[in-house]
Design a protein around this motif. Structure first.
Motif, PDB file in Angstrom:
ATOM      1  N   GLY A 231     -11.183   9.348  20.640  1.00  0.00           N
ATOM      2  CA  GLY A 231     -10.666  10.452  19.485  1.00  0.00           C
ATOM      3  C   GLY A 231     -10.780   9.767  18.105  1.00  0.00           C
ATOM      4  O   GLY A 231     -11.418   8.928  18.072  1.00  0.00           O
ATOM      5  N   ALA A 232     -10.565  10.688  17.279  1.00  0.00           N
ATOM      6  CA  ALA A 232     -10.686  10.495  15.841  1.00  0.00           C
ATOM      7  C   ALA A 232      -9.946   9.204  15.409  1.00  0.00           C
ATOM      8  O   ALA A 232     -10.488   8.358  14.692  1.00  0.00           O
ATOM      9  CB  ALA A 232     -10.362  11.706  14.870  1.00  0.00           C
ATOM     10  N   GLU A 233      -8.697   8.934  16.118  1.00  0.00           N
ATOM     11  CA  GLU A 233      -7.746   7.906  15.568  1.00  0.00           C
ATOM     12  C   GLU A 233      -7.213   7.165  16.935  1.00  0.00           C
ATOM     13  O   GLU A 233      -6.168   7.165  17.006  1.00  0.00           O
ATOM     14  CB  GLU A 233      -6.608   8.296  14.805  1.00  0.00           C
ATOM     15  CG  GLU A 233      -7.124   9.261  13.532  1.00  0.00           C
ATOM     16  CD  GLU A 233      -5.823   9.659  12.566  1.00  0.00           C
ATOM     17  OE1 GLU A 233      -4.780   9.411  13.015  1.00  0.00           O
ATOM     18  OE2 GLU A 233      -6.113  10.341  11.798  1.00  0.00           O
ATOM     19  N   PRO A 234      -8.141   6.336  17.608  1.00  0.00           N
ATOM     20  CA  PRO A 234      -7.354   6.140  18.785  1.00  0.00           C
ATOM     21  C   PRO A 234      -6.346   4.866  18.507  1.00  0.00           C
ATOM     22  O   PRO A 234      -5.487   4.764  19.389  1.00  0.00           O
ATOM     23  CB  PRO A 234      -8.871   5.084  19.471  1.00  0.00           C
ATOM     24  CG  PRO A 234      -9.718   5.024  18.284  1.00  0.00           C
ATOM     25  CD  PRO A 234      -9.445   6.220  17.601  1.00  0.00           C
ATOM     26  N   TRP A 235      -6.570   4.295  17.492  1.00  0.00           N
ATOM     27  CA  TRP A 235      -5.495   3.292  17.195  1.00  0.00           C
ATOM     28  C   TRP A 235      -4.012   3.994  16.878  1.00  0.00           C
ATOM     29  O   TRP A 235      -2.977   3.483  17.308  1.00  0.00           O
ATOM     30  CB  TRP A 235      -5.694   2.530  15.717  1.00  0.00           C
ATOM     31  CG  TRP A 235      -5.967   3.527  14.489  1.00  0.00           C
ATOM     32  CD1 TRP A 235      -5.079   4.054  13.724  1.00  0.00           C
ATOM     33  CD2 TRP A 235      -7.305   4.027  14.438  1.00  0.00           C
ATOM     34  NE1 TRP A 235      -5.898   4.931  13.003  1.00  0.00           N
ATOM     35  CE2 TRP A 235      -7.278   4.775  13.258  1.00  0.00           C
ATOM     36  CE3 TRP A 235      -8.605   3.817  15.102  1.00  0.00           C
ATOM     37  CZ2 TRP A 235      -8.414   5.398  12.598  1.00  0.00           C
ATOM     38  CZ3 TRP A 235      -9.859   4.344  14.372  1.00  0.00           C
ATOM     39  CH2 TRP A 235      -9.564   5.418  13.308  1.00  0.00           C
ATOM     40  N   THR A 236      -4.141   5.128  16.601  1.00  0.00           N
ATOM     41  CA  THR A 236      -2.661   5.829  16.535  1.00  0.00           C
ATOM     42  C   THR A 236      -2.212   6.346  17.826  1.00  0.00           C
ATOM     43  O   THR A 236      -1.023   6.085  18.329  1.00  0.00           O
ATOM     44  CB  THR A 236      -2.930   7.390  15.791  1.00  0.00           C
ATOM     45  OG1 THR A 236      -3.577   6.933  14.675  1.00  0.00           O
ATOM     46  CG2 THR A 236      -1.517   8.139  15.850  1.00  0.00           C
ATOM     47  N   GLY A 237      -3.048   6.407  18.869  1.00  0.00           N
ATOM     48  CA  GLY A 237      -2.491   6.813  20.165  1.00  0.00           C
ATOM     49  C   GLY A 237      -2.201   5.475  20.883  1.00  0.00           C
ATOM     50  O   GLY A 237      -1.237   5.631  21.758  1.00  0.00           O
ATOM     51  N   LEU A 238      -2.935   4.606  20.655  1.00  0.00           N
ATOM     52  CA  LEU A 238      -2.616   3.370  21.164  1.00  0.00           C
ATOM     53  C   LEU A 238      -1.452   2.890  20.837  1.00  0.00           C
ATOM     54  O   LEU A 238      -0.445   2.213  21.431  1.00  0.00           O
ATOM     55  CB  LEU A 238      -3.733   2.262  21.211  1.00  0.00           C
ATOM     56  CG  LEU A 238      -4.947   2.455  21.813  1.00  0.00           C
ATOM     57  CD1 LEU A 238      -6.065   1.599  21.034  1.00  0.00           C
ATOM     58  CD2 LEU A 238      -4.804   2.157  23.218  1.00  0.00           C
TER      59      LEU A 238
END
Length: 486
Positions: A231-238
């Protein structure tokens, strides 16, 4: 908004012709057809464009009041190819106008609460079908018309959620996640892909029910994690996974990093540092080339996330109170392989991601050109095809706030890149091999096939790494000298 929301797809003549032709086939048989799911959502968000990458092949999902046998009969008449592998779940797929379409009869499923597999029952209304979907923003339908005058249907107010950038469930989230716990992980994936937050009641349910993710198979979890990581912001989902407790069950090494203070002291903990390195690596992906395959991006992003995963198990304090993490890259590589194996990742991906974690500290022995050519050769040889990803991770790993130190590290990486290019111009660094092959070794030393040949080959490879290319006579002389001392 309702009047113009579909313009992103309407302007795509190929897609609009497909929708209209398909609608005509169903309407002429007395049935209704609706486009549903991510393509509707992404078009409303302006993401379904040729350069958005949201749906590269524009695969389309539909729902209809027609029963599966009728759907099959209609598609048999108009589609290039039809396959019914999902017909027991009410889904018939086809190749239509060069696009893959999946058409599913209205569903009104019941769940047993022990797995995510429902007892399939067919419904009679669009509203009943939409209310069983994961999130309201994915429960918007486009009713297709044979004259091209398609109309949006939004009985659950999904448009409001899209406008607010919020994920909320059609029914109570507790019921939704009880029916299918994978939806909790999907919420984290959509946070990564869309930058959405979750409604308070959804976050509460995710936190209370995080352990239910254990009902989902490792393969399905891995598939969602991959979508999240790309995704564009994997750190947000993690971060959402960690905050709700989902990560404790599917990726426990990540929240464990919160227990460890970073030795650089510039972050609250190694957890924050790891997410920042992932973010840096994502932003530096352009260094890998213009069109990077998803697999290469996955390897890079996973390695960036996991690069310090061994720190909790290697933390020690010196007499002065400083914290050290000696050999955390060795421990981290082992932990990474173990976790990815548990998630049933492909063997090659496990090896590549683990190798990058293992190698990520190697660069820190380099400074001001102090490495010999032999050391540079070994660095390149050990990285192999992963060298571009390794160099991105080395750059991404610099999160210090000390501008002087950051500039020094950046210069060192650039200097190493330059030396690699210079050596490549002099010799074939990408194929470092002994100057003599196995057959030549057997002839020169009069050896039969066996371990001794492999040992001689390994000696010549080490010599090649140390000295660089040698001419044939020099290689033979060194081989004979070595053999004479055995």
């Amino acid at each position: 908004m309702l009047a113009t929301a579909w313009s992103a797809v309407k302007d795509d003549d190929r897609t609009d012709r497909t929708l209209t032709a398909l609608a005509e086939a169903f309407v002429s048989r007395g049935h209704r057809l609706y486009l549903v799911g991510g393509s509707v959502r992404d078009a409303l968000l302006g993401r379904l464009t040729p350069d958005s990458g949201a749906v590269p092949e524009f695969d389309l999902d539909f729902t209809t009041d027609a029963r599966p046998d009728v759907v099959t009969a209609i598609l048999d008449e108009v589609a290039e190819t039809v396959w019914d592998t999902g017909i027991e779940f009410g889904t018939v797929s086809a190749m239509f106008h060069g696009l893959i379409v999946e058409i599913t009869t209205f569903r009104a499923d019941a769940y047993d609460g022990a797995s995510r597999n429902p007892e399939v029952t067919f419904g009679d209304t669009l509203d009943g079908d939409l209310v069983r979907r994961d999130f309201r923003c994915n429960a918007i339908a486009l009713e297709l018309s044979a004259d091209g005058d398609h109309e949006l249907r939004d009985p659950l107010n999904g448009l409001e959620d899209l406008a607010a950038g919020v994920l909320d469930t059609p029914a109570a989230p507790e019921q939704s996640f009880h029916d299918d716990p994978l939806r909790m992980l999907r919420a984290c994936r959509f946070a990564s892909q869309l930058g959405f937050s979750v409604a308070d009641r959804v976050r509460t349910a995710m936190t209370d029910m995080a352990d239910q993710i254990g009902r989902i198979t490792a393969e399905r979890v891995a598939a969602e994690l991959n979508k999240l990581m790309l995704g564009a912001e994997p750190w947000t989902g993690l971060d959402m996974m960690v905050e709700t407790g989902l990560a404790d069950h599917v990726l426990p090494e990540l929240p464990a990093l919160k227990l460890t203070q970073d030795e650089h002291r510039q972050h609250k903990d190694v957890y924050a540092h790891s997410l920042q390195v992932l973010r840096n690596a994502t932003e530096l992906e352009g260094r890998l080339g213009d069109e990077v395959p998803d697999e290469a991006r996955l390897v890079l992003r996973w390695a960036a996330l996991m690069h310090d995963i061994g720190k909790p198990d290697t933390r020690e304090f010196t007499d002065s109170g400083a914290v050290t993490f000696h050999h955390h890259e060795v421990v981290g590589a082992r932990m990474t392989r173990r976790r990815l194996k548990a998630l049933k990742y492909p063997k090659r991906q496990i090896q590549d991601i683990g190798q990058l974690v293992f190698l990520h500290m190697r660069f820190h022995g380099y400074g001001d050109g102090a490495w010999t050519d032999s050391a540079v050769r070994r660095y390149v040889a050990d990285a192999g095809d992963l060298l571009p990803q390794l160099q991105v991770i080395v750059r991404a790993d610099c999160t210090t706030r000390n501008k002087r130190k950051a500039a020094r590290l950046a210069r060192a990486v650039e200097d190493l890149d330059t030396r690699i290019v210079e050596l490549r111009e002099q010799e074939d660094l990408d194929a470092v091999r002994p100057d003599l092959d196995g057959n030549e070794i057997m002839t020169i030393l009069d050896l039969p096939p066996g371990p001794a040949v492999g040992k001689a080959w390994a000696f010549l490879k080490e010599l090649r790494l140390d000295r660089g290319p040698m001419d044939r006579d020099e290689a033979i002389a060194e081989l004979k000298r070595w053999w004479g001392n055995q």
